[in-house]
Design an enzyme around this catalytic site. Structure first.
Site, PDB file in Angstrom:
ATOM      1  N   ASP A 113       0.809  -1.216   0.000  1.00 30.47           N
ATOM      2  CA  ASP A 113       0.000   0.000   0.000  1.00 30.47           C
ATOM      3  C   ASP A 113       0.845   1.271   0.000  1.00 30.47           C
ATOM      4  O   ASP A 113       0.310   2.368  -0.205  1.00 30.47           O
ATOM      5  CB  ASP A 113      -0.963   0.010   1.191  1.00 30.47           C
ATOM      6  CG  ASP A 113      -0.284  -0.152   2.545  1.00 30.47           C
ATOM      7  OD1 ASP A 113       0.629  -0.989   2.636  1.00 30.47           O
ATOM      8  OD2 ASP A 113      -0.663   0.545   3.504  1.00 30.47           O
ATOM      9  N   HIS A 114       2.162   1.140   0.162  1.00 30.67           N
ATOM     10  CA  HIS A 114       3.024   2.319   0.223  1.00 30.67           C
ATOM     11  C   HIS A 114       3.862   2.532  -1.042  1.00 30.67           C
ATOM     12  O   HIS A 114       4.524   3.559  -1.147  1.00 30.67           O
ATOM     13  CB  HIS A 114       3.943   2.234   1.443  1.00 30.67           C
ATOM     14  CG  HIS A 114       3.208   2.423   2.731  1.00 30.67           C
ATOM     15  ND1 HIS A 114       3.200   3.611   3.433  1.00 30.67           N
ATOM     16  CD2 HIS A 114       2.411   1.576   3.430  1.00 30.67           C
ATOM     17  CE1 HIS A 114       2.454   3.485   4.514  1.00 30.67           C
ATOM     18  NE2 HIS A 114       1.959   2.260   4.532  1.00 30.67           N
ATOM     19  N   HIS A 139       7.948  -1.168  13.050  1.00 39.20           N
ATOM     20  CA  HIS A 139       6.965  -1.792  12.176  1.00 39.20           C
ATOM     21  C   HIS A 139       7.547  -3.107  11.676  1.00 39.20           C
ATOM     22  O   HIS A 139       8.715  -3.416  11.901  1.00 39.20           O
ATOM     23  CB  HIS A 139       6.614  -0.856  11.018  1.00 39.20           C
ATOM     24  CG  HIS A 139       5.373  -1.254  10.279  1.00 39.20           C
ATOM     25  ND1 HIS A 139       4.175  -1.482  10.911  1.00 39.20           N
ATOM     26  CD2 HIS A 139       5.142  -1.467   8.955  1.00 39.20           C
ATOM     27  CE1 HIS A 139       3.265  -1.807  10.019  1.00 39.20           C
ATOM     28  NE2 HIS A 139       3.823  -1.812   8.817  1.00 39.20           N
ATOM     29  N   HIS A 176      -3.260   7.427   7.644  1.00 33.64           N
ATOM     30  CA  HIS A 176      -3.243   5.955   7.592  1.00 33.64           C
ATOM     31  C   HIS A 176      -4.401   5.376   8.405  1.00 33.64           C
ATOM     32  O   HIS A 176      -4.239   4.461   9.202  1.00 33.64           O
ATOM     33  CB  HIS A 176      -1.895   5.413   8.096  1.00 33.64           C
ATOM     34  CG  HIS A 176      -1.579   4.029   7.586  1.00 33.64           C
ATOM     35  ND1 HIS A 176      -1.968   2.887   8.240  1.00 33.64           N
ATOM     36  CD2 HIS A 176      -0.916   3.611   6.485  1.00 33.64           C
ATOM     37  CE1 HIS A 176      -1.539   1.830   7.580  1.00 33.64           C
ATOM     38  NE2 HIS A 176      -0.903   2.249   6.499  1.00 33.64           N
TER      39      HIS A 176
END
Length: 328
Positions: free
Chosen positions: A65-66, A137, A261
């Protein structure tokens, strides 16, 4: 020098009808630098700020998604006969990712440089730097801090003249550090003024390094995927709740917190209210909103709402939108 952040995508993981996938455009003077490029980013930009003539793209990490919007955007630049070089920066592994995807975006008629950044890297630009830092993360994930050079203190021309310095070239020499007729620069030039500082967290759970790096920032853009009701889910996925992001803003003593986000569970109001209970100077940008960051002596950072037709909303109308819309 104008400085702003334009939010091309503010959703997390999955797009919604209101929010696209992560993408933030830094605008400083004529510079246009993109942070993350989720699927659909080029269309988001075409609908709003325009498909800017980017010089750099910075990727925070390699969850799809990035970055999945990159291949299409690279090809569009080629079809538009772009001839300016483009540099794509990211954590180690960037070259493998992009080379593995080369069969999608193919060859391009302009130069593309893939720059893998160690956590202590410094990308220098005219009067500012961009630095990555490790966040909490899954896998190697970066946040980025954008820091302007310090500015000279204010020159008091009236005082200099009173002390006997003749206006004209001597004023310039004095500002460059020379002593003129016994008048020293420190007598007429104020203290050095700090440049502006912006921090983009990328995806992260609570992170002490982020708090340290963000200290005193004008704007902290922090992910807030969940509310505290989903704190266990946030911990399992190494994301943050709105309250956790707000706590980081308090500890870092930032001027403005912007939350992005967002999970598809939320429209935005729940995230904003939870964060403001901890850190009142919190905003939740919608897609196509921007944050203007004036020089500190000229005012505080301010959220500028988009009116849907390519123009920012007047402040009064923006306040009404924030009060009634679920995505505000």
């Amino acid at each position: 020098m104008d400085l702003s952040l334009f939010f091309a995508g503010t959703a997390g993981s999955v797009p919604t009808a209101r929010r696209g996938l992560p993408a933030i455009l830094l605008r400083r003077g004529a510079d246009r630098i993109l942070f993350d490029c989720g699927e659909g980013t080029q269309r988001q930009l075409l609908r709003s700020a325009g498909l800017a003539d980017l010089t750099d793209v910075f990727i925070t990490h390699f969850h799809a998604d990035h970055w999945l919007g990159l291949p299409g955007m690279l090809k569009t630049f080629d079809l538009r006969a772009r001839d300016k070089p483009l540099t794509i920066h990211g954590p180690p592994g960037l070259r493998k990712l992009m080379n593995d995807m080369r069969y999608v975006w193919g060859g391009c008629g302009y130069e593309i440089t893939l720059s893998e950044l160690p956590p202590d890297a410094m990308v220098e630009r005219d009067e500012y730097v961009i630095e990555p830092f490790l966040v909490n993360h899954r896998g190697t994930a970066y946040g980025y801090v954008i820091t302007e050079d310090d500015r000279p203190g204010r020159f008091d021309a009236q005082l200099a003249e009173q002390l006997g310095v003749t206006p004209g070239p001597d004023f310039g020499r004095l500002q460059r550090g020379e002593t003129i007729g016994g008048v020293r620069p420190e007598q007429v030039i104020g203290e050095t003024r700090l440049g502006r500082k912006l921090v983009i967290s990328g995806d992260t759970g609570p992170c002490e390094e982020l708090i340290e790096i963000a200290h005193g920032a004008d704007v902290l853009v922090h992910e807030a995927t969940f509310t505290q009701e989903e704190a266990d889910r946030a911990r399992q996925t190494q994301h943050s709740t709105a309250a956790q992001a707000a706590k980081a803003a308090v500890e870092a003593e930032v001027r403005l917190l912007a939350l992005v986000h967002l999970s598809t569970r939320y429209g935005g109001r729940e995230i904003r209210e939870e964060a403001r209970a901890v850190f009142p100077a919190t905003v939740v940008p919608r897609d196509f909103d921007a944050i203007d960051v004036p020089l500190p002596e000229r005012g505080a950072p301010e959220l500028v709402r988009w009116d849907g037709g390519g123009r920012p909303l007047p402040r009064e109308a923006a306040a009404e939108v924030a009060a009634v819309e679920p995505g505000s």
